[in-house]
Scaffold this active site. Structure first.
Site, PDB file in Angstrom:
ATOM      1  N   ASP A   1       0.937  -1.138   0.137  1.00  0.00           N
ATOM      2  CA  ASP A   1       0.038   0.073  -0.099  1.00  0.00           C
ATOM      3  C   ASP A   1       0.688   1.232   0.003  1.00  0.00           C
ATOM      4  O   ASP A   1       2.176   1.230   0.165  1.00  0.00           O
ATOM      5  CB  ASP A   1      -0.915   0.097   1.168  1.00  0.00           C
ATOM      6  CG  ASP A   1      -2.268   0.937   1.015  1.00  0.00           C
ATOM      7  OD1 ASP A   1      -2.157   1.614   0.309  1.00  0.00           O
ATOM      8  OD2 ASP A   1      -3.093   0.348   1.690  1.00  0.00           O
ATOM      9  N   TRP A   2       0.297   2.542  -0.320  1.00  0.00           N
ATOM     10  CA  TRP A   2       1.049   3.571  -0.498  1.00  0.00           C
ATOM     11  C   TRP A   2       2.022   3.887   0.779  1.00  0.00           C
ATOM     12  O   TRP A   2       1.626   4.472   1.758  1.00  0.00           O
ATOM     13  CB  TRP A   2       0.137   4.753  -0.625  1.00  0.00           C
ATOM     14  CG  TRP A   2       0.792   5.958  -1.389  1.00  0.00           C
ATOM     15  CD1 TRP A   2       1.407   7.134  -0.757  1.00  0.00           C
ATOM     16  CD2 TRP A   2       0.989   6.135  -2.810  1.00  0.00           C
ATOM     17  NE1 TRP A   2       1.771   8.039  -1.576  1.00  0.00           N
ATOM     18  CE2 TRP A   2       1.802   7.522  -2.952  1.00  0.00           C
ATOM     19  CE3 TRP A   2       1.002   5.533  -3.948  1.00  0.00           C
ATOM     20  CZ2 TRP A   2       1.974   8.099  -4.029  1.00  0.00           C
ATOM     21  CZ3 TRP A   2       1.044   6.231  -5.186  1.00  0.00           C
ATOM     22  CH2 TRP A   2       1.567   7.312  -5.125  1.00  0.00           C
TER      23      TRP A   2
END
Length: 629
Positions: A151-152
């Site tokens: 995920d970011w």
């Protein structure tokens, strides 16, 4: 959260969201997932991935794994400059397999090219550097052949993350690059691991045949979105009906006293509530309330955070109501801003539109809000035919007014996307017959959810290393309500129609010989292929006994020995014209009937009597049979 049981069709694609499962009822990101049930989530994730990837686009399935709250999802530094780790989801092996890993197994079986690892820690190891979950569960046990992406900003280690099974990091990394070469040269990382990372990523191109499916030279983001650039129109006219139908089927009718709906060309329609209008109509603000759980000044068609979306257009409820009134020759009055509006006493129906908001980045402050509940109560006190429509991004408690005799109908409209108004008006006027079912349980009181109502906090002895202990095991949502014998307001799987359906006869037929444990086979994508052997066929007869054509979602639940009282193990939406009958059949696979054996480390059938139910919802199951293993 997916708003109903259905086999095909989604309104807005974020990447198939398998988690969260809605363990924490106030979870801010629950709306992105399909359901609180792993079987339903897995079935819909499978269909979504197959559909997306059939067009040559890779699906990134998220969030692996046990990402069940937004509070403390990332490490942070407090005002005293003290470092606080992300929350740890602490899960035992059996619960992991039977609940949280289950839908990801369906995603891998579907051939998802990518799995996104989550922010939080799992058993005190960050999700994107957790070798047990990435190398062990995902790549070895489930046979996942694609690549794992963060995920970011979820990478918290360098070589350790690579060795744990992470293949790609986004948006950027300073710990990889040349450091991977250094690690290989000094022996802290094998060259084969780097080859495996590259192979998994590049294999996606060939799996999806993107050399043929992606136009040359491809379509990417412009260097400056504010400067003139080539526009890309991603719309497809053939999708319009699918989007509208998905919006319609996402509505769930939960109350309809004396057939208040559908409406029959009322002379005067009065419309109230901040959710009825389009964005920024007149620019008048609704006064906020403390701890508000609503989105003000506009109809809520999607939740917030990275999963949000700008619609191609937005058809608000008032827009669609005005069109209908023009067609019927009706009159419409409205007040979107008053909490205690004046109401014309000759109104044939009063429509009240409110919402319940949720967003990535924070968990919800509650499951209702005082402003909206007071608005509904005030309108109902002056109008004997009050219909309430709630656009809700998750569970919405309705106890303050649901039994008011003047509240004649209630629709949980969820997040319908661009066709918000068109969809609800088609239902209000009977052009469409409601068929949606709740993918979660609505309690009578928030306290009925127990310890799983709120997220785990950073407090106690390990406040700098927050802990969330999943000691409830499998018993979330309807499993917990069944275990504790709590009567909900609306049970999992509940949803009304403008017609009625009857079930008769239930037959269970063994279709093959089988052993307790699945035969040993080389692992393929999804795990041992014998988990999908069909062991039993279950059939029933469904009859539309009402006066209106409509669709029913037949639901099959199984009671596995030594397991929860019942678990969803089949569903099928069947359309029937008034008075017609159809046979509905289900196949039960080995996995459907198995429990996870922590000692043998594989799925195992249980010896004893299995209970089989089919019906309208998890609590309304008119026919029952059993089988013995």
């Amino acid at each position: 959260m997916g708003a109903e049981f259905r086999r095909k069709g989604v309104n807005l694609l974020l990447g198939p969201v398998v988690g969260p499962l809605g363990r924490v009822v106030e979870g801010g990101r629950n709306w992105e997932g399909f359901s609180t049930d792993p079987y339903l989530t897995g079935a819909l994730a499978y269909e979504t991935i197959v559909g997306v990837q059939s067009s040559g686009v890779g699906a990134s399935t998220k969030h692996f794994i046990a990402n069940e709250q937004e509070t403390n999802r990332n490490p942070e530094t407090n005002h005293l400059h003290q470092d606080i780790a992300a929350v740890s989801s602490n899960i035992d092996d059996k619960t992991m397999h039977e609940l949280y890993l289950w839908p990801f197994q369906d995603a891998v079986l579907a051939g998802s090219v990518s799995i996104m690892c989550s922010y939080q820690r799992i058993n005190n190891s960050y999700g994107c550097q957790n070798s047990k979950t990435l190398n062990g569960l995902l790549k070895t046990e489930l046979g996942f052949q694609g690549y794992v992406v963060t995920d970011w900003g979820a990478q918290h280690a360098g070589i350790a993350a690579a060795n744990a099974g992470l293949d790609m990091m986004m948006p950027a990394t300073e710990t990889w690059g040349d450091n991977l070469t250094i690690a290989i040269n000094n022996g802290s990382m094998e060259a084969s691991r780097l080859d495996d990372m590259a192979t998994r990523i590049m294999a996606t191109w060939f799996q999806l045949d993107q050399a043929k499916n992606i136009p040359h030279p491809g379509i990417g983001m412009p260097a400056d979105v504010n400067a003139p650039h080539q526009k890309v129109m991603g719309k497809n006219a053939e999708s319009k009906d699918t989007l509208l139908q998905g919006a319609i089927e996402g509505h769930v009718l939960v109350k309809n006293t004396n057939s208040a709906l559908p409406l029959k060309m009322p002379d005067l329609i009065s419309v109230f509530g901040y959710d009825a209008s389009g964005p920024d109509l007149l620019g008048v603000a609704i006064p906020p309330t403390s701890g508000t759980a609503m989105a003000q000044n506009s109809t809520l068609y999607i939740g917030g955070g990275s999963g949000t979306n700008s619609a191609a257009y937005l058809d608000s409820p008032i827009d669609a109501i005005q069109r209908q009134a023009y067609s019927d020759g009706s009159s419409v009055s409205w007040n979107f801003y008053s909490q205690n509006p004046d109401i014309n006493p000759t109104s044939d129906v009063c429509l009240v539109f409110v919402n319940s908001y949720a967003s990535e980045g924070s968990d919800r402050p509650g499951l209702s809000d005082e402003y909206s509940d007071t608005l509904i109560t005030n309108v109902a006190s002056k109008c004997s035919n009050t219909v309430v429509v709630i656009h809700n991004a998750g569970v919405r408690i309705v106890e303050n007014w649901i039994e008011n005799e003047n509240v004649t109908a209630v629709i949980l409209a969820h997040l319908p996307g661009q066709d918000s108004g068109r969809a609800v008006v088609d239902l209000l006027y009977g052009r469409a017959n409601p068929s949606g079912k709740l993918p979660y349980t609505v309690a009578k009181n928030s306290k009925d959810y127990g310890d799983l109502l709120h997220s785990s906090k950073s407090d106690g002895k390990y406040w700098r290393f927050p802990q969330s202990d999943f000691t409830e095991g499998q018993f979330i949502d309807y499993r917990a309500f069944d275990l504790k014998n709590i009567t909900p307001r609306f049970e999992f799987g509940f949803g009304m129609s403008y017609t009625t359906f009857n079930y008769t006869g239930l037959q269970v037929q063994k279709t093959r010989a089988f052993s307790i444990y699945p035969p040993a086979e080389p692992i393929v994508e999804g795990g041992n292929p014998h988990l999908w052997d069909h062991l039993f066929k279950v059939s029933t007869t469904l009859h539309n006994s009402g006066l209106v054509d409509g669709a029913e979602v037949a639901q099959l639940y199984v009671g596995i020995p030594n397991g929860p009282i019942r678990q969803l193990r089949g569903f099928e939406k069947v359309f029937l014209s008034s008075g017609s009958t159809a046979e509905v059949t289900f196949s039960l696979t080995r996995r459907d009937l198995s429990s996870w054996d922590v000692n043998a480390q594989q799925w195992a059938l249980q010896r004893g009597e299995y209970h089989i139910w089919i019906g309208h919802s998890s609590r309304k199951l008119p026919i029952h049979a059993s089988l013995t293993i």
